[in-house]
Design an enzyme around this catalytic site. Sequence first.
Site, PDB file in Angstrom:
ATOM      1  N   ARG A 188       0.861  -1.189   0.000  1.00  0.00           N
ATOM      2  CA  ARG A 188       0.000   0.000   0.000  1.00  0.00           C
ATOM      3  C   ARG A 188       0.890   1.229   0.000  1.00  0.00           C
ATOM      4  NH1 ARG A 188      -4.530   0.348  -1.754  1.00  0.00           N
ATOM      5  NH2 ARG A 188      -5.333  -1.357  -0.483  1.00  0.00           N
ATOM      6  N   GLN A 212      -8.170  -8.095  -8.373  1.00  0.00           N
ATOM      7  CA  GLN A 212      -7.999  -6.680  -8.728  1.00  0.00           C
ATOM      8  C   GLN A 212      -6.519  -6.374  -8.991  1.00  0.00           C
ATOM      9  OE1 GLN A 212     -10.172  -3.624  -8.078  1.00  0.00           O
ATOM     10  NE2 GLN A 212      -8.944  -2.341  -6.744  1.00  0.00           N
ATOM     11  N   ARG A 267       1.957  -7.329  -9.033  1.00  0.00           N
ATOM     12  CA  ARG A 267       2.225  -6.746  -7.715  1.00  0.00           C
ATOM     13  C   ARG A 267       2.203  -7.798  -6.610  1.00  0.00           C
ATOM     14  NH1 ARG A 267      -3.010  -3.283  -5.539  1.00  0.00           N
ATOM     15  NH2 ARG A 267      -4.574  -4.925  -5.743  1.00  0.00           N
ATOM     16  N   HIS A 297       1.293   2.338 -10.599  1.00  0.00           N
ATOM     17  CA  HIS A 297       0.317   2.851  -9.621  1.00  0.00           C
ATOM     18  C   HIS A 297       1.036   3.728  -8.583  1.00  0.00           C
ATOM     19  CE1 HIS A 297      -2.939   2.999  -6.785  1.00  0.00           C
ATOM     20  NE2 HIS A 297      -3.660   2.060  -7.381  1.00  0.00           N
ATOM     21  N   ASP A 323     -11.746   9.188  -7.884  1.00  0.00           N
ATOM     22  CA  ASP A 323     -11.283   7.981  -8.583  1.00  0.00           C
ATOM     23  C   ASP A 323     -11.667   8.096 -10.063  1.00  0.00           C
ATOM     24  OD1 ASP A 323     -10.395   5.479  -9.264  1.00  0.00           O
ATOM     25  OD2 ASP A 323     -11.593   4.388  -7.784  1.00  0.00           O
ATOM     26  N   GLU A 354      -1.528   7.790 -11.736  1.00  0.00           N
ATOM     27  CA  GLU A 354      -1.086   6.475 -12.195  1.00  0.00           C
ATOM     28  C   GLU A 354      -1.066   6.442 -13.723  1.00  0.00           C
ATOM     29  OE1 GLU A 354      -4.070   3.893 -10.394  1.00  0.00           O
ATOM     30  OE2 GLU A 354      -4.217   5.268  -8.728  1.00  0.00           O
TER      31      GLU A 354
HETATM   32  O1  G6P Z   1      -6.864  -1.322  -3.091  1.00  0.00           O
HETATM   33  P1  G6P Z   1      -6.142  -1.553  -4.391  1.00  0.00           P
HETATM   34  O2  G6P Z   1      -6.529  -2.850  -5.036  1.00  0.00           O
HETATM   35  O3  G6P Z   1      -4.666  -1.397  -4.231  1.00  0.00           O
HETATM   36  O4  G6P Z   1      -6.625  -0.411  -5.376  1.00  0.00           O
HETATM   37  C1  G6P Z   1      -6.426   0.916  -5.068  1.00  0.00           C
HETATM   38  C2  G6P Z   1      -7.062   1.818  -6.128  1.00  0.00           C
HETATM   39  O5  G6P Z   1      -6.397   1.629  -7.356  1.00  0.00           O
HETATM   40  C3  G6P Z   1      -6.801   2.510  -8.421  1.00  0.00           C
HETATM   41  O6  G6P Z   1      -6.442   3.816  -8.110  1.00  0.00           O
HETATM   42  C4  G6P Z   1      -8.295   2.419  -8.678  1.00  0.00           C
HETATM   43  O7  G6P Z   1      -8.712   3.425  -9.568  1.00  0.00           O
HETATM   44  C5  G6P Z   1      -9.080   2.521  -7.388  1.00  0.00           C
HETATM   45  O8  G6P Z   1     -10.444   2.225  -7.675  1.00  0.00           O
HETATM   46  C6  G6P Z   1      -8.536   1.561  -6.339  1.00  0.00           C
HETATM   47  O9  G6P Z   1      -9.274   1.709  -5.145  1.00  0.00           O
END
Ligand code: G6P
Length: 301
Positions: A57, A82, A87, A164, A208, A269
């Site tokens: 994070r 996601q 990563r 990111h 976002d 990003e």
């Molecule tokens: O919590 P993560 O999976 O690391 O994602 C963190 C963030 O990444 C990007 O910025 C997306 O646009 C967000 O929608 C998301 O919350």
Amino acid sequence: MTVQETETKVLISHPKDASTQVTVLKYGATVISYKTKGIENLFLSEAAKLDGSKPVRGGIPLVFPVFGKETNPEDPLSKLPQHGLARNSHWEFLGESSPKEKDGVAVQFGLYPDIANQELTKLWDYDFTLILTLELTETSLRTNIEVTNPLNSKRDLKFHWLFHSYFKIDDIEDTFVTNLTGAKVYDQLLQENYVERLPVLQFQEEFDKIYSNVSPNILVQIVDRGEVLHTLKRTNLPDLVVWNPWVEKSKGMADFEPKTGFKHMVCAEAGHVKSYLVLKPGEKWVGEQTLCEEKLTYQAI
Ligand SMILES: O=P(O)(O)OC[C@H]1O[C@H](O)[C@H](O)[C@@H](O)[C@@H]1O
């Protein structure tokens, strides 16, 4: 020593000034610290896991082969969590490589299905080679990614890429992200498309948004009361995600600490995420971002 490797990290210090340095965690090949003259440029949560138990994070996590979640259940990418698998994988440190700049120090990391997170490659069984090059100069950090679909692979490789980056800032309410006026934007919270009309982006709530097709000539800058904190240069990375979790979303993220940390970060990003890239066997794609020092520049799209 300008490049030092430990079991879990690689530290690159600038030969002329050791207080300009980058620390890279092999897990995710995540840049977790980038200091210029002793000043940290990146935000890293105090609760970030650095032990490989989950993606970091903060810093610069790498997003591949999918940004967010692929929602079409027919698409094999929908099986991945996601932001994909880069990563969440231990990368191989490949050592030093030739710098582009006279005063640069460059290193490389690699990722291939053989060494990637096996839980995830089981879900998405495609062949790929990723080579990440990081180059530190006295005033910049270049991150270059080369994605190859190997010649002997049997299928096309379809993917997103994104750096990111979590930038460290003094105060989100004094911060502008600039030079996106006129860009097409998709608001991920409202799920709406429109054209950005604001002269600068400001933050007063969760944010976002995906800005798409932003020309490589546009320098995105993070500005605090007229002072440029960060400048982003991009090659082959037409999309720009801008994110701040604000109060409620921060509360929901166990690895986000302190909970007031959203005041001191903004994610800008650079990536290719609005559409997928597709490589045939034997083809290669390269994307690059450079974080550098630049004067305040005003550009409209
Ligand atoms: O919590 P993560 O999976 O690391 O994602 C963190 C963030 O990444 C990007 O910025 C997306 O646009 C967000 O929608 C998301 O919350």
